[in-house]
Structure formats: structure tokens, C-alpha cells
Design an enzyme around this catalytic site. Structure first.
Site, mmCIF file in Angstrom:
data_model
loop_
_atom_site.group_PDB
_atom_site.id
_atom_site.type_symbol
_atom_site.label_atom_id
_atom_site.label_comp_id
_atom_site.label_asym_id
_atom_site.label_seq_id
_atom_site.Cartn_x
_atom_site.Cartn_y
_atom_site.Cartn_z
ATOM 1 N N HIS A 1 -93.437 28.359 161.529
ATOM 2 C CA HIS A 1 -94.372 29.279 162.173
ATOM 3 C C HIS A 1 -95.161 28.567 163.263
ATOM 4 C CE1 HIS A 1 -94.505 31.257 157.911
ATOM 5 N NE2 HIS A 1 -93.359 31.444 158.515
ATOM 6 N N ARG B 1 -90.750 38.582 170.111
ATOM 7 C CA ARG B 1 -90.671 38.396 168.658
ATOM 8 C C ARG B 1 -91.787 39.192 167.980
ATOM 9 N NH1 ARG B 1 -90.895 33.243 170.932
ATOM 10 N NH2 ARG B 1 -88.920 32.075 170.950
ATOM 11 N N ARG C 1 -87.510 42.607 169.596
ATOM 12 C CA ARG C 1 -86.668 42.305 168.442
ATOM 13 C C ARG C 1 -87.403 42.754 167.186
ATOM 14 N NH1 ARG C 1 -85.276 36.160 167.157
ATOM 15 N NH2 ARG C 1 -87.415 36.201 166.385
ATOM 16 N N GLU D 1 -75.798 36.253 166.202
ATOM 17 C CA GLU D 1 -76.240 34.944 165.705
ATOM 18 C C GLU D 1 -75.279 34.348 164.689
ATOM 19 O OE1 GLU D 1 -80.862 35.076 165.237
ATOM 20 O OE2 GLU D 1 -80.126 37.128 164.982
ATOM 21 N N ASN E 1 -79.888 29.561 168.943
ATOM 22 C CA ASN E 1 -80.350 28.589 167.950
ATOM 23 C C ASN E 1 -79.603 28.740 166.627
ATOM 24 O OD1 ASN E 1 -82.171 27.796 169.890
ATOM 25 N ND2 ASN E 1 -83.901 28.896 169.011
ATOM 26 N N ASP E 2 -79.531 29.972 166.124
ATOM 27 C CA ASP E 2 -78.832 30.201 164.855
ATOM 28 C C ASP E 2 -77.320 30.093 165.021
ATOM 29 O OD1 ASP E 2 -80.376 30.454 162.544
ATOM 30 O OD2 ASP E 2 -81.118 32.420 163.156
ATOM 31 N N ARG F 1 -80.355 23.277 161.685
ATOM 32 C CA ARG F 1 -81.240 22.873 162.777
ATOM 33 C C ARG F 1 -82.589 22.367 162.285
ATOM 34 N NH1 ARG F 1 -84.399 27.449 165.341
ATOM 35 N NH2 ARG F 1 -84.256 29.255 163.979
ATOM 36 N N CYS G 1 -80.083 33.870 174.523
ATOM 37 C CA CYS G 1 -81.496 33.623 174.230
ATOM 38 C C CYS G 1 -81.610 32.418 173.299
ATOM 39 C CB CYS G 1 -82.107 34.865 173.573
ATOM 40 S SG CYS G 1 -83.788 34.615 173.005
#
Length: 747
Positions: A364, A471, A507, A606, A629-630, A640, A677
Site C-alpha cells: 500500500h 486505481r 479500474r 494480467e 507488472n502482474d 515481483r 500499463c
């Protein structure tokens, strides 16, 4: 000493305090202390070993051993009995040292004539500073009371070492908290920052470890514990009644605060001559040492509760801490073991940088730091025990390095780096309003990622074409209870107002994995990143998704709306989520509310599985966004969050680029708009390669748009594509070297 431990230990502590108060040099003071301990304990030898560096102990003072060995005898952690004490933080007490496991003979000390050995760690809050040793010729095992007295003395020595009482000759006696230190952690948000330390949980310094009047100290402890208990009761009274998990945690907190065993141990420490503060800290050090050994997550959490209570109690006793009115410096670098998103948002953009002992690239705190464009380094081990408020500090978010109290050479080099970055930023500003168009006429739309209202002011200044990812989970994460639909609608409406007509891709709630809501029961999953998260949670518990979709539709107030579902792994999941949107839209019609003049509904790709979804999926979805990223961690099977493997695999690996190109080709066939993204979109070399294989929409943090646009405007994308094809045909593992060689030829 065994028959009257309390009076003897109090006498010894009194003598120690007097010795420490004398106006003597550090070495003299250490020598005097070893004499006092040997005399009081009735032993022939007393020695003090302090850490020269993280792995080496040095004999710094002795009574009884060869004085020529002082500052000459050194040993590694784990070497010999002394090194064993340092490694384990456990007492070693034996009546036959030469026969004990791990014994190492050091002829230069002359210790071969001594049979008995007792060594205790000199430590403060889990931070090992050295080892205190007593030895005797006769074969004796030191009593429990004698060992206890040594532990109390070692604790006082730790406090004095912390306060710099032994600064003097010898490399191992350098000033604590005055030396330059570099920490190597992990980069969670890029950028460089210089400033001064601000500790999120200020370090309490105990300046009065020894006390003359036990009765007064016992009363001070009793009053402070009562104040602590009242505070915990207030926390319980203010907790949400329906939140069982929060109540359970606070009940455990109260159980510790009312623990008779905890109180009794501190009272015993005071009776032996410690002040109330020192007694609390001695118990805290013991708990910290236990925490290092415990592997059970529940027990570690409970010990962490006890640690936090001890900090609160120390702040009550000493009056130290942020609540005393200390002012945030003008250029604060926040230092913490860990921090929640709500606490971090309270600091806001006033922070220059953030350094965490724990944390992760997907935590977070990292999400908020990226949203605020604040450099963040995680896994900077032990920095909270080394840093003090006001220390000069430099944070290199690009390299994951932190320079605490840096020397002039480091300062000069670091400032040069910051100056170069500022100069580059000026260059990026000059092209802010120009298109990201390559020299062969290909235009790429650069968009920014966001998640906070604080992000939106940077939309015009960044040169972004819109918000490629907003987000929505941050509005849920920073609260202690579920937000209301009206609150969310107002937030989303304000976001659209701030975008001034530019497209914003919302999202839907992406929770689970590393993003657990404070009011949501945590799921005990062996691998949360592959578990119950994002759209999987939403489809299993659709109430929250319906509420959020209604809030988004109402926020639009008839304006165009773009919504994207996260972590779609198969076609059926998208169809089920899209059906919920259609139901929400129909309900708004029935209620007579304005509906968006244009509605786009997309999905995040993803998981590798979605790249092979049926053709109907690509035809039905309004747009796709690759969640880099995922997708990258699942493609390479490299977590990651795992520092050992997350940098092992290159985004420009031929196999990954080929996979991405396959997705591009499917979307070209079905005329499905496609974006990328993630962190890699904001790295200029990676961005150029993605554009070269056909990606025309890239979404990144605002600070990355200038560097990416600058490079895109310098290259011919078709030439870069040729370089990629040639590297692939040669069998290169990554196209990076070839692309770098090509870029060096450009002006």
C-alpha cells in the site's frame, strides 16, 4: 552475590553510574567499569567486547586478561564462545569453558588459566552492540541471580554505548549515530531526494538507566501503565462495533497491557536498580530477541503488539515522541519499519522521500508513494535503529540505496545526480505540449496512472493525454470502514471534473493479494498473488462491485465513462462482470438517472491465459490494457515481491516481447484498442520497444512521461522494430543490448 542479588546489583549499578559520570576518556571509563564488575562479582576477569563492524567483535576493555590484547583481539560473529553469544543473543554459562562446544583458544589474552565463563549480550531493542564476559579460575557455574545481574549491567552498558559514553580510542568505539552509513534495499519508487530524517515512530532514548529510589520508580511505572491502559480502553471504545477482527486485535492489545507477568518482571528490574524506563526497555529487548527467533506468524504478531505497547509506555514515561510537538523538518525523509496508506497520506506531498525497513514493491505504501511521485526504498534493514531525527540523509530510489550521514564525497556525487535530473526535467518541459511522435511519423499516446485526487493536478503539467489507469482501491484502503456509494460517486465525479474532458480509465476495485482492506477478513492463502483477488472477489461477493458501478455511473452525470475490470483470466469472468455493469446501467435508467453518453467497458490482461481467449472475447471487449507488472511475474514465474528473482528476468527478453506481439496482432485483427500499463511503460528503452512492436497507448507515472516522450521523438520506430527482429533471428536472449547499440548511434 547469589544470596543478596538485589542489594548487590543496586550497589553495582550505582557504582557504574558514578563511573559513567566521571570526566574521563572513553577507554578510561571502560577500564574502570570492567574493574568494578569484576570486584562486585568476585571474578578474576571481566571483559567488554564491542562490534567493530557488523561481523567483527573487538576486545575493548578487560580486567584480568592481558592488557596488550585490548583492541588487538578480534573475532567473527559465531567464532568462539564470545562470538556464539553475539550470534544467538543467548547467555553462555559454563564451569568448564575449554571443553564447551565452540570454544576458541586465544593465546594472546592469557585466558587459558580460567575455567568458568559467563557471557551475556550487550543489546538494545534487538540491536546487538557487543558481549559482556566474566571468567574465574575455579570451576563454577554462575547462579541465576548472578546472570540476571550481568544482564542488567549489560543493558546499562548498551544504553551508555548508544549515548556515546565510550567514544575514544579504538576503531570499535566510534561514535554511535555519528558515522556515515549506507543501506542497500529495494527500489519501490524511482527518483532521488536529499533531506533530513523524520522518524515515523521516534526512537526513545533512555538517559537515566540507573535509579536510586526504587519506590519512586515503581510509582512512575504504575502511573504510566495506568495511563497506557486507559488509552487502550479508549481505542477499544472507539473501534467499530461490527468489526470483529479489529476488536480481536485490540482485545489482545489490552490483554498485554493488563499482563501481570509483564508488570512483575519490570517491577523486579526496578528493584535491582533500574529506572522505570530502563525496566521497560529491558523487557522490550527480550521480546525483540524472541521475535527474531519465532517463525509462527501469529506469535510474531503478538510479540509485535507487545513491542508497540512498550514504545507507547516509554513515550509516556519520557515525554519523547511526535506528540511532544517536534516540528517536521522543511525537507523530511520519512523513516519507518512499515507504514499504512492512511498514515502516509497524512504526510502527503510534504515528504521528500520514504525509507522502510519492511514494505514491498507492491505494498500500500508503494502505491501511495508512486501516486505522490515520492522516491521510496524498501528493505533497508536496521535503519530505524541507526537513524535519528534530523540526520542528513540521501535517498536513491533508482538504485535502492540510502546514504545516512553521508560524507562529502557522496554528497557531491549525489547532488550532481540531482542537478542532472533537474536539467533533464527542464528539457522535458520544453516538449510537454508536443506529441510523442517518432521521426518516422508514428504517434504514441502517453497517459498517466493515478489513484488519488492529489495526482490530478499533475495531468496538465505532465503532458499526458489522459488517465490510462485510475486505481479505485485507494479510496477503500485508507478508510477503517466501507465507503458509502454517495462518497464514492462524489470522488469519481471530482476526478472527472479535474481531468477536464480527458479520458479517465477507472479500474474497479483490485483487492486481495497484497492489498487487504482494513475491515476485510484476511485470507490465509499460501500464494495470495495467485489467489482470491480482484474480479474473483467481486464476482463471489457482487454487492461491493454493484455499489461501485452505480457510483461510477452516477459520477459521470451523462459524460463519457470508461471502466476496466482487473485480473480477468478467462472470457466467462469478463462476461459475468459485464453483465453486472449492464444490470447497473438498466437500474439507473429505471430510476431516471442520467446515463453516460458513451460507455466503454474493458479488461486488464494480467494473466497469460487471457491472451489465448476465444476470438469472441477480443471482439466483445471495448478495449484491453496489459497489466505489465502482474503479467510479467506470471509469465516468468518470478514473484515481483521476491528480491532474489524479481530482477532476474528482463522485460526485453525475446520470449516476452514475442508474447506481447502476439497480443498486439490479435487486437489488430479484431480492431480492439490495446494499451500497456505498468512500471515498464515508464522506462524509456522499454517504452520504445513496446511502441516498435505495435503498442500505441502507454500508461505510466506522471514523472515518466517526459523521459519517454523525449526518446520516442528521437528514434525511427520502424528501425527499432528491425533491430528487434534481427536480435530475435540471431537467437539473442534479450533485445536490450542491440537496441542500446542502435540508440547510441542516434543524435
Amino acid at each position: 552475590m547469589a544470596d543478596r542479588p538485589e542489594s548487590e546489583s543496586r550497589k553495582l549499578l550505582g557504582r557504574l553510574r558514578d563511573a559513567l559520570a566521571e570526566d574521563t576518556a572513553g577507554q578510561e571509563r571502560l577500564d574502570r567499569i570492567t574493574q568494578l564488575i569484576a570486584t562486585s562479582m568476585g571474578t578474576e576477569v571481566c571483559s567488554i567486547y564491542l562490534f567493530r563492524d557488523e561481523e567483527t567483535l573487538e576486545l575493548c576493555a578487560t580486567e584480568g586478561l592481558n592488557p596488550d590484547a585490548v583492541h588487538q583481539t578480534r573475532m567473527r560473529v559465531g567464532e568462539g564462545l564470545v562470538g556464539g553469544v553475539a550470534r544467538t543473543s543467548q547467555v553462555v554459562n559454563t564451569d568448564d569453558a575449554p571443553s564447551a562446544k565452540g570454544f576458541r583458544f586465544m593465546p594472546e589474552t592469557g585466558e587459558e588459566i580460567y575455567s568458568s565463563f559467563c557471557g551475556v549480550p550487550i543489546q538494545r531493542l534487538g540491536d546487538n552492540l557487543g558481549v559482556l564476559v566474566v571468567q574465574s579460575k575455579d570451576a563454577r557455574s554462575y547462579s541465576a541471580d548472578e546472570v540476571y545481574a550481568l544482564e542488567v549491567v549489560a543493558m546499562v552498558l548498551a544504553e551508555m554505548t548508544e549515548l556515546g559514553a565510550f567514544i575514544g580510542e579504538g576503531a570499535a568505539m566510534g561514535a554511535r549515530h555519528q558515522q556515515a552509513v549506507t543501506f542497500k534495499g529495494g527500489s519501490a519508487q524511482e527518483g532521488a531526494a536529499e533531506g533530513h530524517v523524520w522518524l515515523h515512530e521516534p526512537r526513545v532514548v533512555v538517559t537515566n538507566p540507573v535509579a536510586d529510589d526504587p519506590e519512586t520508580e515503581l510509582q512512575r511505572l504504575s502511573d504510566a501503565v495506568e495511563e497506557l491502559r486507559v488509552g487502550v480502553d479508549k481505542m477499544l471504545a472507539g473501534a467499530a462495533r461490527g468489526d470483529k477482527e479489529q476488536l480481536d486485535v485490540l482485545e489482545a492489545y489490552r490483554m498485554f497491557a493488563n499482563s501481570k507477568g509483564w508488570m512483575k518482571r519490570m517491577e523486579q528490574d526496578i528493584s535491582r536498580g533500574l529506572s522505570a524506563e530502563a525496566a521497560v526497555e529491558k523487557e522490550q529487548s527480550t521480546a525483540r530477541a524472541r521475535m527474531e527467533q519465532v517463525t509462527d506468524a501469529y506469535l510474531r504478531e503478538r510479540l509485535h503488539d507487545l513491542d508497540d505497547l512498550s514504545n507507547r509506555l516509554l513515550r509516556i514515561l519520557t515525554g519523547q515522541g511526535s506528540e511532544t510537538g517536534a516540528d517536521l523538518p522543511a525537507d523530511p525523509i520519512l523513516i519507518a519499519r512499515n507504514i499504512g496508506p492512511g498514515e502516509l497520506l497524512e504526510y502527503g506531498r510534504s515528504l521528500r522521500g520514504i525509507v522502510l525497513e519492511e514494505g514491498s514493491v507492491g505494498s500500500h505504501a508503494a502505491i501511495v508513494a508512486r501516486a505522490l511521485a515520492i522516491p521510496l526504498v524498501v528493505h533497508a534493514e536496521r535503519i530505524t535503529t541507526e537513524a535519528l531525527n534530523g540526520d542528513h540523509i540521501m535517498v536513491d530510489g533508482d538504485q535502492g540505496a540510502v546514504h545516512l550521514r553521508p560524507d562529502d564525497t557522496v554528497v557531491a556525487a549525489f547532488r550532481d545526480k540531482i542537478a542532472m535530473a533537474a536539467k533533464a526535467q527542464e528539457r522535458y518541459t520544453s516538449i510537454r505540449d508536443k506529441p510523442a511522435q517518432s521521426r518516422d511519423g508514428i504517434t504514441v499516446s502517453l497517459q498517466m496512472n493515478a489513484g488519488l485526487m492529489a495526482d490530478l493536478p499533475s495531468l496538465p503539467s505532465s503532458g499526458a493525454d489522459g488517465v490510462g489507469l485510475f486505481r479505485t482501491e485507494l479510496q477503500f484502503l485508507v478508510r477503517n470502514q466501507m465507503p458509502k456509494r454517495t462518497e464514492l460517486a462524489q470522488t469519481y465525479s471530482t476526478v472527472m471534473d479535474a481531468a477536464e474532458g480527458k479520458r479517465v480509465v477507472f479500474r474497479t476495485l483490485d483487492i486481495g493479494s497484497d492489498k487487504v482492506l482494513p475491515y476485510m477478513a484476511p485470507q490465509d492463502e499460501p500464494n495470495p498473488a495467485l489467489g482470491w483477488r480482484a474480479v474473483r472477489v467481486a464476482l463471489d461477493k457482487p454487492g461491493v462491485m454493484r455499489m461501485q458501478l452505480q457510483a461510477l455511473l452516477r459520477a459521470a452525470k451523462g459524460r463519457p465513462l470508461t471502466v476496466m475490470f482487473p485480473f480477468i483470466a478467462q472470457y466467462d469472468e469478463y462476461r459475468a462482470a459485464r453483465a453486472e455493469m449492464d444490470k447497473a446501467l438498466e437500474r439507473e435508467h429505471i430510476l431516471g438517472h442520467a446515463v453516460p453518453e458513451k460507455l466503454e467497458v474493458g479488461a486488464m490482461l494480467e494473466t497469460p491465459s487471457l491472451a489465448f481467449a476465444p476470438q469472441q472475447f477480443f471482439e466483445e471487449v471495448d478495449f484491453l490494457s496489459i497489466g505489465g507488472n502482474d503479467l510479467k511475474q506470471f509469465f516468468f514465474a518470478a514473484d515481483r515481491e521476491n528480491e532474489r528473482v524479481r530482477r532476474r528476468y528482463d522485460t526485453l527478453n525475446v520470449s516476452f516481447l514475442t508474447f506481447l506481439e502476439g497480443i498486439v496482432n490479435r487486437c489488430v485483427t479484431t480492431k480492439t484498442p490495446l494499451s500497456f500499463c505498468g512500471e515498464d511503460a515508464g522506462r524509456p528503452i522499454e517504452a520504445v520497444c513496446m511502441a516498435a512492436i505495435g503498442l500505441r497507448y502507454l500508461s505510466m507515472r506522471p514523472a515518466s512521461i517526459g523521459p519517454v516522450k523525449s526518446l520516442l521523438r528521437r528514434v525511427h520506430l520502424n528501425e527499432v522494430r528491425d533491430v528487434i527482429i534481427e536480435a530475435r533471428e540471431r537467437g539473442d536472449q534479450s533485445v536490450r543490448p542491440a537496441v542500446m547499440d542502435y540508440l547510441r548511434t542516434r543524435d
